[in-house]
Design a protein around this motif. Structure first.
Motif, mmCIF file in Angstrom:
data_model
loop_
_atom_site.group_PDB
_atom_site.id
_atom_site.type_symbol
_atom_site.label_atom_id
_atom_site.label_comp_id
_atom_site.label_asym_id
_atom_site.label_seq_id
_atom_site.Cartn_x
_atom_site.Cartn_y
_atom_site.Cartn_z
ATOM 1 N N GLU A 34 0.838 -1.203 0.000
ATOM 2 C CA GLU A 34 0.000 0.000 0.000
ATOM 3 C C GLU A 34 0.875 1.256 0.000
ATOM 4 O O GLU A 34 0.574 2.223 -0.693
ATOM 5 C CB GLU A 34 -0.924 -0.013 1.221
ATOM 6 N N THR A 48 0.831 4.087 -3.002
ATOM 7 C CA THR A 48 0.444 5.480 -2.785
ATOM 8 C C THR A 48 1.585 6.446 -3.059
ATOM 9 O O THR A 48 1.334 7.593 -3.415
ATOM 10 C CB THR A 48 -0.066 5.691 -1.345
ATOM 11 N N THR A 102 2.666 8.003 -7.399
ATOM 12 C CA THR A 102 1.639 8.674 -8.187
ATOM 13 C C THR A 102 2.323 9.539 -9.226
ATOM 14 O O THR A 102 3.327 10.180 -8.966
ATOM 15 C CB THR A 102 0.745 9.550 -7.292
#
Length: 171
Positions: free
Chosen positions: A148, A152, A155
């Protein structure tokens, strides 16, 4: 407990013998499997103890003397205790890969002789959880967290953020 639903391309949970991945959400007959594993390992340990009893009776019939009988009982007791500890520790933490290669060959005979202790460790652990569940859950949740975090932080296009050295022209 964190959300255990995996994102596409995320980490997969490791399977546990007799449980598959039912340990993750405690579904698919997890409780029945735990009961069956506990009863099965206890029954096998009792059967193993009965077989050892027949072996000790053979020593008595052979009239080998008390010293050999004490050595046999002591040897099986020590091997069973060591096999119990080694099996229990295998449910709590992964063995060090460097130690595993050398210790594995020497521990095979110990685990074979102390099979009753290993079965009893399996029985005791199945009363608490699926044997090895806590270890695999911890590893799986850490892998989910790492996945995770990576997802994240990535990007945009990382190549576009790099600055080009001044003075050089593309061409």
């Amino acid at each position: 407990m964190s959300d255990t639903h995996t994102a596409p391309g995320g980490p997969e949970p490791e399977e546990i013998r007799f449980f598959g991945t039912t340990w993750l959400r405690h579904d698919g007959g997890y409780a029945l499997r735990r009961i069956a594993v506990a009863l099965g390992s206890l029954a096998l340990a009792a059967l193993g103890a009965l077989i050892l009893r027949f072996g000790f009776q053979g020593l008595e019939f052979g009239d080998v003397g008390p010293f050999v009988g004490i050595l046999a009982v002591g040897g099986f007791a020590i091997c069973s205790a060591l096999a119990f500890r080694r099996t229990w520790e295998g449910f709590v933490r992964r063995p060090d890969p460097a130690d595993e290669r050398t210790a594995d060959k020497s521990a095979q005979s110990l685990m074979l002789i102390g099979f009753v202790g290993s079965l009893l460790a399996y029985f005791c652990r199945s009363l608490i959880e699926a044997p090895g569940e806590r270890l695999r859950r911890t590893e799986y949740e850490a892998a989910l967290e790492r996945h995770e975090r990576r997802r994240t932080t990535r990007t945009g296009n990382p190549a576009a953020k790099k600055s080009r050295p001044k003075g050089k022209k593309r061409g």
